[in-house]
Design a protein around this motif. Structure first.
Motif, PDB file in Angstrom:
ATOM      1  N   HIS A 317     -63.823  77.522 -58.905  1.00 38.76           N
ATOM      2  CA  HIS A 317     -62.617  77.234 -58.417  1.00 38.76           C
ATOM      3  C   HIS A 317     -62.503  76.653 -57.042  1.00 38.76           C
ATOM      4  N   CYS A 318     -62.328  75.195 -57.049  1.00 31.24           N
ATOM      5  CA  CYS A 318     -62.220  74.548 -55.934  1.00 31.24           C
ATOM      6  C   CYS A 318     -60.684  74.292 -55.614  1.00 31.24           C
ATOM      7  N   MET A 319     -60.216  74.704 -54.147  1.00 28.92           N
ATOM      8  CA  MET A 319     -58.784  74.390 -53.728  1.00 28.92           C
ATOM      9  C   MET A 319     -58.971  73.518 -52.804  1.00 28.92           C
ATOM     10  N   VAL A 320     -57.641  72.857 -52.739  1.00 20.73           N
ATOM     11  CA  VAL A 320     -57.411  72.207 -51.462  1.00 20.73           C
ATOM     12  C   VAL A 320     -57.216  73.280 -50.167  1.00 20.73           C
ATOM     13  N   PRO A 321     -57.560  72.723 -48.878  1.00 24.03           N
ATOM     14  CA  PRO A 321     -58.079  73.448 -47.696  1.00 24.03           C
ATOM     15  C   PRO A 321     -56.988  74.220 -47.015  1.00 24.03           C
ATOM     16  N   PHE A 322     -55.755  74.068 -47.495  1.00 24.36           N
ATOM     17  CA  PHE A 322     -54.568  74.489 -46.724  1.00 24.36           C
ATOM     18  C   PHE A 322     -54.230  75.846 -46.430  1.00 24.36           C
ATOM     19  N   TYR A 323     -54.961  76.948 -47.091  1.00 20.42           N
ATOM     20  CA  TYR A 323     -54.823  78.162 -46.952  1.00 20.42           C
ATOM     21  C   TYR A 323     -56.071  78.622 -46.077  1.00 20.42           C
ATOM     22  N   GLY A 324     -56.999  77.854 -45.870  1.00 17.34           N
ATOM     23  CA  GLY A 324     -58.160  78.198 -45.119  1.00 17.34           C
ATOM     24  C   GLY A 324     -59.179  79.266 -45.882  1.00 17.34           C
ATOM     25  N   GLN A 325     -59.089  79.383 -47.149  1.00 16.17           N
ATOM     26  CA  GLN A 325     -59.397  80.411 -48.306  1.00 16.17           C
ATOM     27  C   GLN A 325     -60.712  79.973 -49.105  1.00 16.17           C
ATOM     28  N   GLY A 326     -61.047  78.770 -49.091  1.00 19.12           N
ATOM     29  CA  GLY A 326     -62.175  78.409 -50.079  1.00 19.12           C
ATOM     30  C   GLY A 326     -63.488  79.096 -49.735  1.00 19.12           C
ATOM     31  N   MET A 327     -64.056  79.011 -48.728  1.00 12.40           N
ATOM     32  CA  MET A 327     -65.050  79.817 -48.385  1.00 12.40           C
ATOM     33  C   MET A 327     -64.978  81.488 -48.325  1.00 12.40           C
ATOM     34  N   ASN A 328     -63.648  81.741 -48.008  1.00 17.88           N
ATOM     35  CA  ASN A 328     -63.381  83.228 -48.147  1.00 17.88           C
ATOM     36  C   ASN A 328     -63.274  83.723 -49.379  1.00 17.88           C
ATOM     37  N   CYS A 329     -62.813  82.736 -50.206  1.00 22.09           N
ATOM     38  CA  CYS A 329     -62.671  83.303 -51.768  1.00 22.09           C
ATOM     39  C   CYS A 329     -64.023  83.186 -52.298  1.00 22.09           C
ATOM     40  N   GLY A 330     -64.887  82.405 -52.111  1.00 22.26           N
ATOM     41  CA  GLY A 330     -66.229  82.265 -52.504  1.00 22.26           C
ATOM     42  C   GLY A 330     -66.952  83.555 -52.283  1.00 22.26           C
ATOM     43  N   TYR A 381     -49.685  73.723 -48.018  1.00 20.94           N
ATOM     44  CA  TYR A 381     -49.685  72.365 -47.606  1.00 20.94           C
ATOM     45  C   TYR A 381     -48.279  72.021 -46.934  1.00 20.94           C
ATOM     46  N   ILE A 382     -47.254  72.307 -47.972  1.00 22.90           N
ATOM     47  CA  ILE A 382     -45.807  72.129 -47.696  1.00 22.90           C
ATOM     48  C   ILE A 382     -45.414  72.893 -46.609  1.00 22.90           C
ATOM     49  N   GLU A 383     -45.889  74.307 -46.627  1.00 21.62           N
ATOM     50  CA  GLU A 383     -45.341  74.887 -45.522  1.00 21.62           C
ATOM     51  C   GLU A 383     -46.001  74.338 -44.207  1.00 21.62           C
ATOM     52  N   MET A 384     -47.167  74.180 -44.160  1.00 24.18           N
ATOM     53  CA  MET A 384     -48.008  73.638 -42.787  1.00 24.18           C
ATOM     54  C   MET A 384     -47.064  72.272 -42.502  1.00 24.18           C
ATOM     55  N   ARG A 385     -46.953  71.451 -43.155  1.00 19.64           N
ATOM     56  CA  ARG A 385     -46.700  70.059 -42.609  1.00 19.64           C
ATOM     57  C   ARG A 385     -45.239  69.992 -42.622  1.00 19.64           C
ATOM     58  N   SER A 386     -44.327  71.089 -43.073  1.00 21.04           N
ATOM     59  CA  SER A 386     -42.860  70.788 -43.015  1.00 21.04           C
ATOM     60  C   SER A 386     -42.257  71.980 -42.835  1.00 21.04           C
ATOM     61  N   SER A 387     -42.301  72.946 -43.719  1.00 18.01           N
ATOM     62  CA  SER A 387     -41.534  74.187 -43.441  1.00 18.01           C
ATOM     63  C   SER A 387     -41.512  74.924 -42.040  1.00 18.01           C
ATOM     64  N   VAL A 388     -42.700  74.942 -41.438  1.00 16.97           N
ATOM     65  CA  VAL A 388     -42.922  75.472 -40.358  1.00 16.97           C
ATOM     66  C   VAL A 388     -42.067  75.299 -39.194  1.00 16.97           C
ATOM     67  N   LYS A 390     -38.639  74.480 -40.146  1.00 14.00           N
ATOM     68  CA  LYS A 390     -37.488  74.615 -40.621  1.00 14.00           C
ATOM     69  C   LYS A 390     -36.718  75.857 -40.213  1.00 14.00           C
ATOM     70  N   PRO A 391     -35.541  75.850 -39.906  1.00 16.00           N
ATOM     71  CA  PRO A 391     -34.732  77.177 -39.509  1.00 16.00           C
ATOM     72  C   PRO A 391     -34.817  78.387 -40.482  1.00 16.00           C
ATOM     73  N   TRP A 392     -34.555  77.949 -41.932  1.00 17.80           N
ATOM     74  CA  TRP A 392     -34.544  78.780 -42.974  1.00 17.80           C
ATOM     75  C   TRP A 392     -35.765  79.622 -43.291  1.00 17.80           C
ATOM     76  N   TYR A 393     -36.872  78.802 -43.117  1.00 20.34           N
ATOM     77  CA  TYR A 393     -38.231  79.234 -43.065  1.00 20.34           C
ATOM     78  C   TYR A 393     -38.463  80.313 -41.892  1.00 20.34           C
ATOM     79  N   LEU A 394     -37.972  80.002 -40.516  1.00 20.07           N
ATOM     80  CA  LEU A 394     -38.219  80.749 -39.599  1.00 20.07           C
ATOM     81  C   LEU A 394     -37.452  82.066 -39.562  1.00 20.07           C
ATOM     82  N   LEU A 395     -36.385  81.862 -40.016  1.00 22.87           N
ATOM     83  CA  LEU A 395     -35.337  83.250 -40.195  1.00 22.87           C
ATOM     84  C   LEU A 395     -36.051  84.321 -41.070  1.00 22.87           C
ATOM     85  N   ARG A 396     -36.833  83.717 -42.535  1.00 22.75           N
ATOM     86  CA  ARG A 396     -37.226  84.283 -43.268  1.00 22.75           C
ATOM     87  C   ARG A 396     -38.420  85.170 -42.823  1.00 22.75           C
TER      88      ARG A 396
END
Ligand code: FAD
Length: 466
Positions: A317-330, A381-388, A390-396
């Motif tokens: 299960h190869c994943m993109v690295p944006f949750y920092g979980q590839g090695m942790n999951c392995g 990836y969307i959360e890191m590069r954009s949502s972080v 945004k006011p709605w994300y921060l409120l939630r």
């Protein structure tokens, strides 16, 4: 009785982080372990210069640490001596503005660890077991799973090499040759998706303070992020007081920066505060010299073949690295496989037991988790590069954290907390996150409605007084 019965032999293909940890778990269980690794032994000093430029440091979190701890060799304590605590994200908003977002409400943190140090620790520990043999510069080519014959090429001599094993573990990464062999004998569902973004690593060196001492050029206890919506840069601290920055953006954006002037114009526009930290000359040199890596996600099923083989880590299960979980999951794969071996009472001595059932159970149990984290990594990836920002994300996020802080044992917990600070199954974390999402949206909308109504009422009241 056990002394007279031959010990089972396991061949572990791939001596990356996950394969090296698997060696230790099998060695501890008493199996005869052979590790086959394509590259040179990184513990030999002259081989270090040949190390590739691939994610120099990594974020280690609860799952990885749990797997290091569970084997009871003191690996968790040893590695914690070499890590840097990262308690949150430091958002670089532009124009030098910084905003800290803590990861956990109870001071939880993730750890920046150098890949080389962690791998060296695992391989050095493996070398202390008398039932482990390690073969470097041995490339796995093919095998016959049913009779357990494996074929390699010795990269040093160019000669073929053969070995045999009762069980074959494929920990040979995203382009796994063991997985390719498995596909010939099982009906494997397989999907692979490249994302349009590439990554490139740069370095922020230590800066020299007034006393002539080297120090970190930024706060070392944060993972730094420059979110720029369709692309981003991140930086993780190293023990030598440098930071490794990783620039993520679409291939065409990389291609568009052809000259040093293009590069500097781009950096002045989006990452101005990083230029004096990296240094203009080092930035130009690093950008045009360092390799660009592509990023992909791989899902497949099943992971095993009868009682003869199983794949783990990026091979499964190869994943993109944006949750920092590839090695942790392995690492968690290895811990889970070991747990299943205990449940099924799989012994190190050859006996007619339930090995095939145990491997089948591994596929059954691990597959939903692997799918969940592969998808979450894409989402993050969307959360890191954009949502972080945004006011709605921060409120939630604020509501979620407050509820978790007030009622830590109840059912609401931030997704990041469930993924990075717990060992809960990824699939369960996703289910809980979906369930609580509706409630959080309702609370968020109620707060916004109340605030808006109150503002209108106060405005109207003031207007009447004028
Ligand atoms: P690999 O590390 O790929 O190791 C496979 C090994 O098998 C290699 O040593 C290779 O030489 C060997 N091999 C390959 N083919 C053969 C063959 N035919 N014969 C013999 N040997 C072979 N994960 C995290 O948990 N946290 C992070 O912060 C993080 N950041 C990342 C950042 C980036 C930019 C990237 C790209 C990844 C990141 N990851 C992170 C993911 C992590 O690097 C991988 O998930 C992890 O390295 C997988 O380990 P592995 O042992 O399964 O595979």
């Amino acid at each position: 009785v056990q002394e007279t019965v031959p010990k089972r032999r396991v061949a572990i293909i791939g001596g990356g982080l996950v394969g090296a940890l698997a060696v230790l778990y099998f060695a501890k269980r008493g199996w005869q372990v052979s590790l086959f690794e394509l590259r040179e032994d990184l513990r030999v000093p002259e081989n270090k210069k040949n190390l590739s430029h691939r994610s120099i440091n990594l974020a280690l979190s609860a799952r990885g640490l749990s797997a290091l701890k569970r084997i009871s060799l003191g690996l968790d304590d040893k590695i914690l001596e070499h890590v840097i605590h990262m308690k949150g994200r430091m958002i670089h908003l532009g124009e030098g503005k910084l905003k800290s977002q803590l990861y956990g409400v109870f001071g939880e943190c993730i750890y920046s660890v150098e890949r080389e140090i962690l791998l060296e620790l695992l391989l050095n520990t493996a070398a202390t077991f008398t039932n482990v043999k390690m073969y470097f510069q041995h490339q796995f080519k093919r095998c016959n799973f049913d009779d357990g014959i494996l074929e390699f090429e010795n990269k040093k001599t160019g000669n073929p090499f053969q070995d045999s094993a009762d069980l074959i573990i494929g920990a040979d990464g995203a382009f796994s040759a063991v997985r390719t062999q498995l596909m010939r004998v099982v009906r494997m569902d397989y999907s692979q998706e490249y994302i349009s973004h590439a990554y490139l690593e740069l370095t922020i060196p230590p800066r020299v303070n007034d006393k002539g001492e080297e120090e970190f050029a930024m706060d070392p206890n944060h993972l730094h992020i420059w979110p720029r919506h369709s692309f981003m840069m991140i930086a993780l601290p190293n023990r030598n007081k440098s930071f490794t920055c990783t620039l993520f953006m679409p291939f065409e954006n990389f291609d568009a920066l052809k000259t040093e002037d293009d590069l500097m114009e781009f950096f002045r526009k989006y990452y101005a505060d990083s230029i004096p930290l990296i240094g203009e000359d080092q930035l130009k040199e690093g950008y045009f010299r360092n390799p660009r890596g592509s990023l992909m996600s791989i899902k497949c099923k099943p992971y095993h073949y009868k009682d003869r083989a199983v794949i783990i880590g990026d091979a499964a299960h190869c994943m993109v690295p944006f949750y920092g979980q590839g090695m942790n999951c392995g690492f968690q794969d290895v811990e889970m496989l070991n747990g299943i071996f205990e449940e099924y009472e799989i012994l190190a001595v050859q006996s007619s037991d339930k090995l095939a059932l145990a491997l089948e159970e591994f596929t059954k149990r691990r597959h939903p988790d692997a799918i969940a984290i592969c998808d979450l990594a894409m989402y993050n990836y969307i959360e890191m590069r954009s949502s972080v920002v945004k006011p709605w994300y921060l409120l939630r996020k604020r509501i979620e954290e407050t509820l978790y802080w007030l009622f830590p044992t109840r059912s609401i917990a931030p997704l990041y907390t469930m993924v990075s600070f717990s060992t809960m199954r990824y699939s369960e974390a996703v289910q809980r996150w979906k369930r609580q999402g509706f409630l959080l949206n309702v609370i968020g909308v109620s707060i916004l409605t109340t605030v808006t109504a109150a503002s209108i009422w106060i405005g109207y009241y003031r207007f009447r007084r004028i």
